[in-house]
Scaffold this motif. Sequence first.
Motif, PDB file in Angstrom:
ATOM      1  N   ALA A  85       0.802  -1.224   0.000  1.00 21.77           N
ATOM      2  CA  ALA A  85       0.000   0.000   0.000  1.00 21.77           C
ATOM      3  C   ALA A  85       0.836   1.276   0.000  1.00 21.77           C
ATOM      4  CB  ALA A  85      -0.936  -0.016   1.203  1.00 21.77           C
ATOM      5  N   LYS A  86       2.121   1.158  -0.390  1.00 22.23           N
ATOM      6  CA  LYS A  86       2.933   2.377  -0.443  1.00 22.23           C
ATOM      7  C   LYS A  86       2.636   3.119  -1.738  1.00 22.23           C
ATOM      8  CE  LYS A  86       6.773   2.180   2.563  1.00 22.23           C
ATOM      9  NZ  LYS A  86       8.199   2.330   2.740  1.00 22.23           N
ATOM     10  N   ARG A  87       2.557   4.450  -1.630  1.00 25.46           N
ATOM     11  CA  ARG A  87       2.276   5.246  -2.834  1.00 25.46           C
ATOM     12  C   ARG A  87       3.292   4.942  -3.935  1.00 25.46           C
ATOM     13  NH1 ARG A  87      -1.476   9.095  -1.975  1.00 25.46           N
ATOM     14  NH2 ARG A  87      -2.102   9.258   0.200  1.00 25.46           N
ATOM     15  N   ILE A  90       2.437   1.786  -5.770  1.00 24.02           N
ATOM     16  CA  ILE A  90       1.291   1.900  -6.679  1.00 24.02           C
ATOM     17  C   ILE A  90       1.734   2.605  -7.968  1.00 24.02           C
ATOM     18  CG2 ILE A  90      -1.028   2.861  -6.942  1.00 24.02           C
ATOM     19  CD1 ILE A  90      -1.212   2.577  -3.806  1.00 24.02           C
ATOM     20  N   TYR A 101      -5.654  -1.665  -9.618  1.00 30.53           N
ATOM     21  CA  TYR A 101      -4.908  -1.940  -8.384  1.00 30.53           C
ATOM     22  C   TYR A 101      -5.905  -1.957  -7.230  1.00 30.53           C
ATOM     23  CZ  TYR A 101      -0.626  -1.751  -5.492  1.00 30.53           C
ATOM     24  OH  TYR A 101       0.421  -2.036  -4.633  1.00 30.53           O
ATOM     25  N   VAL A 103      -6.281  -2.781  -3.099  1.00 33.61           N
ATOM     26  CA  VAL A 103      -5.529  -3.080  -1.865  1.00 33.61           C
ATOM     27  C   VAL A 103      -6.347  -4.003  -0.958  1.00 33.61           C
ATOM     28  CG1 VAL A 103      -3.905  -1.163  -1.666  1.00 33.61           C
ATOM     29  CG2 VAL A 103      -6.261  -0.841  -0.923  1.00 33.61           C
ATOM     30  N   VAL A 110     -15.681  -3.831  -4.610  1.00 36.12           N
ATOM     31  CA  VAL A 110     -14.499  -3.173  -5.190  1.00 36.12           C
ATOM     32  C   VAL A 110     -13.913  -4.043  -6.307  1.00 36.12           C
ATOM     33  CG1 VAL A 110     -12.077  -2.598  -4.731  1.00 36.12           C
ATOM     34  CG2 VAL A 110     -13.866  -1.728  -3.227  1.00 36.12           C
ATOM     35  N   LYS A 114     -13.610  -2.834 -10.275  1.00 35.02           N
ATOM     36  CA  LYS A 114     -12.331  -2.720 -10.975  1.00 35.02           C
ATOM     37  C   LYS A 114     -12.297  -3.623 -12.211  1.00 35.02           C
ATOM     38  CE  LYS A 114     -11.411   0.021  -7.894  1.00 35.02           C
ATOM     39  NZ  LYS A 114     -11.833   1.380  -8.182  1.00 35.02           N
TER      40      LYS A 114
ATOM     41  N   VAL B 246       1.918   5.987   2.550  1.00 29.92           N
ATOM     42  CA  VAL B 246       1.113   4.776   2.404  1.00 29.92           C
ATOM     43  C   VAL B 246      -0.344   5.168   2.202  1.00 29.92           C
ATOM     44  CG1 VAL B 246       0.273   2.764   3.676  1.00 29.92           C
ATOM     45  CG2 VAL B 246       2.677   3.399   3.819  1.00 29.92           C
ATOM     46  N   VAL B 247      -1.043   4.494   1.267  1.00 28.50           N
ATOM     47  CA  VAL B 247      -2.471   4.781   1.089  1.00 28.50           C
ATOM     48  C   VAL B 247      -3.241   4.093   2.218  1.00 28.50           C
ATOM     49  CG1 VAL B 247      -2.344   5.027  -1.402  1.00 28.50           C
ATOM     50  CG2 VAL B 247      -2.792   2.777  -0.424  1.00 28.50           C
ATOM     51  N   ASP B 249      -6.733   3.478   2.117  1.00 31.53           N
ATOM     52  CA  ASP B 249      -7.825   2.624   1.635  1.00 31.53           C
ATOM     53  C   ASP B 249      -7.918   2.665   0.108  1.00 31.53           C
ATOM     54  OD1 ASP B 249      -8.880   5.112   1.117  1.00 31.53           O
ATOM     55  OD2 ASP B 249     -10.291   5.060   2.785  1.00 31.53           O
ATOM     56  N   GLN B 250      -8.929   1.964  -0.418  1.00 33.81           N
ATOM     57  CA  GLN B 250      -9.076   1.867  -1.869  1.00 33.81           C
ATOM     58  C   GLN B 250      -9.358   3.231  -2.505  1.00 33.81           C
ATOM     59  OE1 GLN B 250      -8.486  -0.986  -3.572  1.00 33.81           O
ATOM     60  NE2 GLN B 250      -8.750   0.143  -5.461  1.00 33.81           N
ATOM     61  N   ASP B 252      -8.082   6.065  -1.631  1.00 33.57           N
ATOM     62  CA  ASP B 252      -6.752   6.673  -1.813  1.00 33.57           C
ATOM     63  C   ASP B 252      -6.061   6.120  -3.059  1.00 33.57           C
ATOM     64  OD1 ASP B 252      -6.820   8.328   0.287  1.00 33.57           O
ATOM     65  OD2 ASP B 252      -5.254   7.345   1.475  1.00 33.57           O
ATOM     66  N   VAL B 253      -6.168   4.798  -3.239  1.00 34.96           N
ATOM     67  CA  VAL B 253      -5.542   4.155  -4.407  1.00 34.96           C
ATOM     68  C   VAL B 253      -6.142   4.725  -5.676  1.00 34.96           C
ATOM     69  CG1 VAL B 253      -5.145   1.980  -5.621  1.00 34.96           C
ATOM     70  CG2 VAL B 253      -5.168   2.013  -3.129  1.00 34.96           C
ATOM     71  N   ASP B 254      -7.487   4.787  -5.698  1.00 34.86           N
ATOM     72  CA  ASP B 254      -8.184   5.280  -6.891  1.00 34.86           C
ATOM     73  C   ASP B 254      -7.812   6.732  -7.184  1.00 34.86           C
ATOM     74  OD1 ASP B 254      -9.261   2.802  -6.922  1.00 34.86           O
ATOM     75  OD2 ASP B 254     -11.257   3.385  -6.242  1.00 34.86           O
ATOM     76  N   LEU B 256      -5.028   8.269  -6.315  1.00 33.98           N
ATOM     77  CA  LEU B 256      -3.638   8.308  -6.780  1.00 33.98           C
ATOM     78  C   LEU B 256      -3.564   7.887  -8.246  1.00 33.98           C
ATOM     79  CD1 LEU B 256      -0.609   8.630  -6.229  1.00 33.98           C
ATOM     80  CD2 LEU B 256      -0.572   6.292  -5.383  1.00 33.98           C
ATOM     81  N   LEU B 257      -4.272   6.796  -8.582  1.00 38.03           N
ATOM     82  CA  LEU B 257      -4.227   6.307  -9.964  1.00 38.03           C
ATOM     83  C   LEU B 257      -4.875   7.302 -10.922  1.00 38.03           C
ATOM     84  CD1 LEU B 257      -4.896   2.491  -9.538  1.00 38.03           C
ATOM     85  CD2 LEU B 257      -2.779   3.586 -10.233  1.00 38.03           C
TER      86      LEU B 257
END
Lengths: 124, 262
Positions: A85-87, A90, A101, A103, A110, A114, B246-247, B249-250, B252-254, B256-257
């Motif tokens: 989960a590190k930026r 990703i 992606y 997590v 989810v 996706k 570190v993100v 949760d999901q 955050d991932v979304d 960032l992407l």
Amino acid sequence: MKILIVDDFSTMRRIIKNLLRDLGFTNTAEADDGSTALPMLQSGNFDFLVTDWNMPIMSGIDLLREVRADVKLKHLPVLMVTAEAKRDQIIEAAQAGVNGYVVKPFTAQVLKEKIEKIFERVNG
Amino acid sequence: MEHKNSTEADFASAVALHAPQLQKSLEKGDLQEATRIIAQISQARERTLYMEVGRLTRELHSAIIDFDIDPSNPHAKEMSQITDASERLQYVVKMTDQAANCAIDLVEASAPLVNYISYEAQSLMADWQRFMRKDMKADEFRVLARRVEEFLSRSLHDSDQLSANLNEILMAQGFQDLTGQVIKRVMTLITDIENNLLKLVIMAGQVDRAVGIEHSTDDLRKKSAKEKISSSGEGPQIHADKLDDVVSDQVDVDDLLSSLGF
């Protein structure tokens, strides 16, 4: 639609397999790390790859790089489902050419979103 | 510590005692006398060192005893607490694996039962509505009545089975208690080991000081930082909400992407 699920934990493979079955994807195969997954992908006509990151021998990110470097496989949609989960990680996965992606821990919703998003983009 | 201070003090007093004599003999040009005094100071230094090393050896020995390892025992490796802790954690892996597989087995066994109830109820509902609209012949109704009877009897049986499966899934969660206990014991062990290691590190520092060795901690830190970077991943983040890189949760991932053009 043939899907390969790659994770070193059999329980996680079973969870993903069950979720995929609920989404209507019944044709799945399993591998427990990148090094066993790669030959399966090269010879197995898979349409989709779901892979973990942290695995022994060959990690998911290395598998992704191998897939993108392979002439036959380079357009294969890849969804990474991982606890990493590190930026930076990703971003690394995005740069390596991942299509989605997720997590861990994740929800069925989810995973569904996706996968649908990836297919929309691939087909669109 | 007190002992160490006293040995250092002994050495210091030996130096203080001999220094004026040395100076005097040098002023007189008595080289033989000066050499003898230097030898005496050197002996005092060696004596201090021997005592220091002796003390450290005893401390090391007691630290090893604290680790519960007898180095002279050929089975020392098997007896070590670390091996014991690894076995305990292996037990945790086994228990969690069993529990997860047990729950998945039961979910997989339950899914067809639920699917049957859902599918057959829908189908019966459609026919039942036809019957209510009086849009059904007598022989069709006889078939429907038989199907309703079969559905009811199978539902009774399947709901018993589902209830049993749910109960078993519940019971499979008992692993949390057992593995929790094991993990807590291993945590206590790790804290003990850390304390003992710390003692050893302090001792090693004293040895270094006694013999005058210096290590560059910066170099060591750089080396260990370098070893940490790898593509093999880090596993789950324990304090994801507190770490900036570190993100959490999901979402955050979304985010960032999508910022990367996904």
